[in-house]
Each structure stands twice: as C-alpha cells, then as structure tokens.
Design a protein around this motif. Sequence first.
Motif, PDB file in Angstrom:
ATOM      1  N   PRO A   1       6.815   9.193  -4.988  1.00 38.07           N
ATOM      2  CA  PRO A   1       8.217   9.569  -5.193  1.00 38.07           C
ATOM      3  C   PRO A   1       8.406  10.768  -6.125  1.00 38.07           C
ATOM      4  O   PRO A   1       9.504  11.312  -6.198  1.00 38.07           O
ATOM      5  CB  PRO A   1       8.830   8.314  -5.812  1.00 38.07           C
ATOM      6  N   GLY A   2       7.358  11.152  -6.822  1.00 38.52           N
ATOM      7  CA  GLY A   2       7.453  12.321  -7.693  1.00 38.52           C
ATOM      8  C   GLY A   2       7.740  11.986  -9.147  1.00 38.52           C
ATOM      9  O   GLY A   2       8.270  10.911  -9.463  1.00 38.52           O
ATOM     10  N   THR A   3       7.375  12.903 -10.010  1.00 43.08           N
ATOM     11  CA  THR A   3       7.719  12.856 -11.432  1.00 43.08           C
ATOM     12  C   THR A   3       8.524  14.102 -11.743  1.00 43.08           C
ATOM     13  O   THR A   3       8.047  15.214 -11.524  1.00 43.08           O
ATOM     14  CB  THR A   3       6.459  12.824 -12.321  1.00 43.08           C
ATOM     15  N   ARG A   4       9.744  13.897 -12.237  1.00 43.34           N
ATOM     16  CA  ARG A   4      10.596  15.041 -12.572  1.00 43.34           C
ATOM     17  C   ARG A   4      10.381  15.406 -14.024  1.00 43.34           C
ATOM     18  O   ARG A   4      10.615  14.601 -14.929  1.00 43.34           O
ATOM     19  CB  ARG A   4      12.072  14.720 -12.328  1.00 43.34           C
TER      20      ARG A   4
ATOM     21  N   THR B   1       0.852  -1.184   0.000  1.00 42.18           N
ATOM     22  CA  THR B   1       0.000   0.000   0.000  1.00 42.18           C
ATOM     23  C   THR B   1       0.882   1.225   0.000  1.00 42.18           C
ATOM     24  O   THR B   1       1.770   1.378   0.829  1.00 42.18           O
ATOM     25  CB  THR B   1      -0.918   0.008   1.228  1.00 42.18           C
ATOM     26  N   ALA B   2       0.613   2.100  -0.947  1.00 46.47           N
ATOM     27  CA  ALA B   2       1.457   3.289  -1.065  1.00 46.47           C
ATOM     28  C   ALA B   2       0.851   4.219  -2.101  1.00 46.47           C
ATOM     29  O   ALA B   2      -0.256   4.008  -2.579  1.00 46.47           O
ATOM     30  CB  ALA B   2       2.872   2.870  -1.480  1.00 46.47           C
ATOM     31  N   VAL B   3       1.621   5.247  -2.423  1.00 51.01           N
ATOM     32  CA  VAL B   3       1.264   6.178  -3.493  1.00 51.01           C
ATOM     33  C   VAL B   3       2.257   5.968  -4.632  1.00 51.01           C
ATOM     34  O   VAL B   3       3.471   6.040  -4.423  1.00 51.01           O
ATOM     35  CB  VAL B   3       1.315   7.638  -2.993  1.00 51.01           C
ATOM     36  N   PHE B   4       1.719   5.704  -5.805  1.00 51.44           N
ATOM     37  CA  PHE B   4       2.545   5.378  -6.964  1.00 51.44           C
ATOM     38  C   PHE B   4       2.401   6.460  -8.021  1.00 51.44           C
ATOM     39  O   PHE B   4       1.288   6.920  -8.295  1.00 51.44           O
ATOM     40  CB  PHE B   4       2.123   4.023  -7.562  1.00 51.44           C
ATOM     41  N   GLN B   5       3.518   6.813  -8.639  1.00 56.85           N
ATOM     42  CA  GLN B   5       3.496   7.827  -9.692  1.00 56.85           C
ATOM     43  C   GLN B   5       4.246   7.320 -10.910  1.00 56.85           C
ATOM     44  O   GLN B   5       5.292   6.685 -10.791  1.00 56.85           O
ATOM     45  CB  GLN B   5       4.169   9.128  -9.213  1.00 56.85           C
ATOM     46  N   THR B   6       3.699   7.645 -12.066  1.00 55.50           N
ATOM     47  CA  THR B   6       4.394   7.373 -13.324  1.00 55.50           C
ATOM     48  C   THR B   6       4.240   8.561 -14.251  1.00 55.50           C
ATOM     49  O   THR B   6       3.210   9.254 -14.210  1.00 55.50           O
ATOM     50  CB  THR B   6       3.815   6.116 -14.020  1.00 55.50           C
ATOM     51  N   PRO B   7       5.257   8.844 -15.077  1.00 55.53           N
ATOM     52  CA  PRO B   7       6.589   8.238 -15.080  1.00 55.53           C
ATOM     53  C   PRO B   7       7.459   8.812 -13.967  1.00 55.53           C
ATOM     54  O   PRO B   7       7.048   9.730 -13.267  1.00 55.53           O
ATOM     55  CB  PRO B   7       7.124   8.649 -16.459  1.00 55.53           C
ATOM     56  N   ASN B   8       8.669   8.292 -13.819  1.00 55.47           N
ATOM     57  CA  ASN B   8       9.609   8.859 -12.854  1.00 55.47           C
ATOM     58  C   ASN B   8      10.201  10.157 -13.399  1.00 55.47           C
ATOM     59  O   ASN B   8      10.442  11.106 -12.653  1.00 55.47           O
ATOM     60  CB  ASN B   8      10.740   7.872 -12.564  1.00 55.47           C
ATOM     61  N   TYR B   9      10.500  10.136 -14.695  1.00 52.46           N
ATOM     62  CA  TYR B   9      11.106  11.291 -15.359  1.00 52.46           C
ATOM     63  C   TYR B   9      10.409  11.522 -16.696  1.00 52.46           C
ATOM     64  O   TYR B   9       9.925  10.580 -17.316  1.00 52.46           O
ATOM     65  CB  TYR B   9      12.606  11.055 -15.640  1.00 52.46           C
ATOM     66  N   HIS B  10      10.415  12.763 -17.110  1.00 51.70           N
ATOM     67  CA  HIS B  10       9.901  13.068 -18.443  1.00 51.70           C
ATOM     68  C   HIS B  10      10.609  14.299 -18.971  1.00 51.70           C
ATOM     69  O   HIS B  10      10.668  15.323 -18.287  1.00 51.70           O
ATOM     70  CB  HIS B  10       8.391  13.313 -18.397  1.00 51.70           C
ATOM     71  N   VAL B  11      11.154  14.173 -20.175  1.00 51.82           N
ATOM     72  CA  VAL B  11      11.809  15.302 -20.837  1.00 51.82           C
ATOM     73  C   VAL B  11      11.013  15.614 -22.088  1.00 51.82           C
ATOM     74  O   VAL B  11      10.692  14.715 -22.867  1.00 51.82           O
ATOM     75  CB  VAL B  11      13.265  14.957 -21.217  1.00 51.82           C
TER      76      VAL B  11
ATOM     77  N   GLU C   1       9.179  27.148 -17.388  1.00 57.91           N
ATOM     78  CA  GLU C   1       9.003  27.281 -15.935  1.00 57.91           C
ATOM     79  C   GLU C   1       8.230  26.116 -15.319  1.00 57.91           C
ATOM     80  O   GLU C   1       8.085  26.034 -14.095  1.00 57.91           O
ATOM     81  CB  GLU C   1       8.302  28.606 -15.587  1.00 57.91           C
ATOM     82  N   ASP C   2       7.725  25.228 -16.157  1.00 56.55           N
ATOM     83  CA  ASP C   2       7.048  24.043 -15.641  1.00 56.55           C
ATOM     84  C   ASP C   2       8.045  22.960 -15.222  1.00 56.55           C
ATOM     85  O   ASP C   2       7.640  21.961 -14.617  1.00 56.55           O
ATOM     86  CB  ASP C   2       6.084  23.474 -16.687  1.00 56.55           C
ATOM     87  N   SER C   3       9.301  23.143 -15.550  1.00 53.13           N
ATOM     88  CA  SER C   3      10.321  22.186 -15.114  1.00 53.13           C
ATOM     89  C   SER C   3      10.346  22.148 -13.591  1.00 53.13           C
ATOM     90  O   SER C   3      10.562  23.178 -12.933  1.00 53.13           O
ATOM     91  CB  SER C   3      11.699  22.596 -15.643  1.00 53.13           C
ATOM     92  N   ALA C   4      10.109  20.974 -13.044  1.00 58.32           N
ATOM     93  CA  ALA C   4       9.990  20.819 -11.591  1.00 58.32           C
ATOM     94  C   ALA C   4       9.757  19.350 -11.293  1.00 58.32           C
ATOM     95  O   ALA C   4       9.652  18.524 -12.200  1.00 58.32           O
ATOM     96  CB  ALA C   4       8.824  21.645 -11.049  1.00 58.32           C
ATOM     97  N   VAL C   5       9.640  19.046 -10.010  1.00 55.31           N
ATOM     98  CA  VAL C   5       9.185  17.719  -9.589  1.00 55.31           C
ATOM     99  C   VAL C   5       7.729  17.855  -9.163  1.00 55.31           C
ATOM    100  O   VAL C   5       7.378  18.750  -8.384  1.00 55.31           O
ATOM    101  CB  VAL C   5      10.027  17.177  -8.420  1.00 55.31           C
ATOM    102  N   TYR C   6       6.891  16.987  -9.698  1.00 55.49           N
ATOM    103  CA  TYR C   6       5.473  17.001  -9.366  1.00 55.49           C
ATOM    104  C   TYR C   6       5.195  15.824  -8.434  1.00 55.49           C
ATOM    105  O   TYR C   6       5.435  14.665  -8.766  1.00 55.49           O
ATOM    106  CB  TYR C   6       4.627  16.938 -10.635  1.00 55.49           C
ATOM    107  N   LEU C   7       4.697  16.181  -7.254  1.00 55.95           N
ATOM    108  CA  LEU C   7       4.466  15.184  -6.211  1.00 55.95           C
ATOM    109  C   LEU C   7       2.980  14.983  -5.984  1.00 55.95           C
ATOM    110  O   LEU C   7       2.230  15.946  -5.849  1.00 55.95           O
ATOM    111  CB  LEU C   7       5.120  15.626  -4.901  1.00 55.95           C
ATOM    112  N   CYS C   8       2.597  13.744  -5.928  1.00 51.96           N
ATOM    113  CA  CYS C   8       1.220  13.369  -5.617  1.00 51.96           C
ATOM    114  C   CYS C   8       1.170  12.904  -4.170  1.00 51.96           C
ATOM    115  O   CYS C   8       2.129  12.294  -3.665  1.00 51.96           O
ATOM    116  CB  CYS C   8       0.780  12.261  -6.567  1.00 51.96           C
ATOM    117  N   ALA C   9       0.087  13.193  -3.491  1.00 52.32           N
ATOM    118  CA  ALA C   9      -0.060  12.779  -2.094  1.00 52.32           C
ATOM    119  C   ALA C   9      -1.506  12.401  -1.828  1.00 52.32           C
ATOM    120  O   ALA C   9      -2.412  12.758  -2.592  1.00 52.32           O
ATOM    121  CB  ALA C   9       0.382  13.897  -1.149  1.00 52.32           C
TER     122      ALA C   9
END
Lengths: 114, 111
Positions: free
Chosen positions: A107-110, A2-12, A84-92
């Motif tokens: 863990p965030g999506t960079r 049980t946790a919070v999952f995010q995809t993708p880890n990175y996106h360019v 300016e949207d370059s950042a880490v996006y965190l879900c909670a």
Amino acid sequence: ETAVFQTPNYHVTQVGNEVSFNCKQTLGHDTMYWYKQDSKKLLKIMFSYNNKQLIVNETVPRRFSPQSSDKAHLNLRIKSVEPEDSAVYLCASRQARDSSYEQYFGPGTRLTVL
Amino acid sequence: SQLAEENSWALSVHEGESVTVNCSYKTSITALQWYRQKSGKGPAQLILIRSNEREKRNGRLRATLDTSSQSSSLSITATRCEDTAVYFCATDDSGYNKLTFGKGTVLLVSP
C-alpha cells in the motif's frame, strides 16, 4: 493472508533525519522492488533485489540504501532526508520466471519531509 | 530503456459511460500490462497482453495492442464510481525483471 506489507503507513520527519521503511512479502516471490511515486503519480523504480542480491540500482542519491535480510524482506533506509524525498514509497514483489510478469504492490509509505 | 506513457493526464466520465485510455511505448516489448491504482493503495494488475496478441478481455475491460504503431489501449465499458483510479500501462524490461510505468491517467467516474 498472502500479500505485500509495508510499515509505516505514514512518516513525517525533518530535513537531515534518517528514516527506515520496512517491506515484507508472504507470496513466496524471489524478486522485490522499491519504487518512488511523486505527487504527480509518476512511478520510478529505485532498486530491485533477486534472492537477496541487488540486480537493479537506478540512479538514486547515495543517501538511499536498500537492505535485504532474506528474499521475503526488503527495507529502505534514507540517511539525511531532503525535501525532495517527500513521496510515496512503494514496495513490490514478483516471481522472476512467472510468465504473467505481474508485480504485486504494497500500500505504500508516505514520507513527508518538513 | 523502454518508455511507456499514457496519452491523457486525466479523463472524466459519468457512470455507465465507456472510456478508453491510450498508451504508447518506444521499443519492442515482450508484453504490456495495464495496472490500476486506487487512492491509498498500490497498483494492481488488470490485464497482461503479450506481443503476439491483439486483444485481451477481462470482464468490462478490453485491452488492445498494436505493435506496428507501438500503442495500446484499455477500454472500460459500463463504468462505475469504483473505477475511479489512476491507470498505468507498463512494459517489461525482461532482461532485468523490471517494469517501466507510463505517467498514468487519472480517471474520475462520477454518478
């Protein structure tokens, strides 16, 4: 698990493209959030959903739109990204009436916008 | 809206030493939380201290709360390299189920 999952880890991506980030929580919580964390680690809430309903919508550009299909999923779409949207996006997520007030983060999506 | 902020941008200590991170906030609160964020991970709650509490402990961690001065501190004793992280205080805007995070303090614990 049980946790919070995010995809993708990175996106360019390049300026002007559209991106989508996914978030899923298996904690049975009824409230989910999107945060933006900049390069100086500053955490700013963007959106909050409770049982699929938007309850907090901070001042973010209109190119950002959250999407919730059920209380376990909250995705984030960005139309026409800007540098300016370059950042880490965190879900909670959290349980709204939980007296611990604790939020559980993924863990965030960079995102890097070239 | 509430504002929470830590008072130091970065701290550096050697393993085994103690360190304190301070936080101040602007309005009345129901509770204050301390979070830790390690590299590549999301923040994780360390301690919750409610407005009617003055001190809370969790292993090597000790949080204090002074509602009269609207400040809190998080102390870590016997630091370890794995304590290296960014530490945030956060206040709860209970009317909207959202947290307001401070700017964060980077803690580096070196051998």
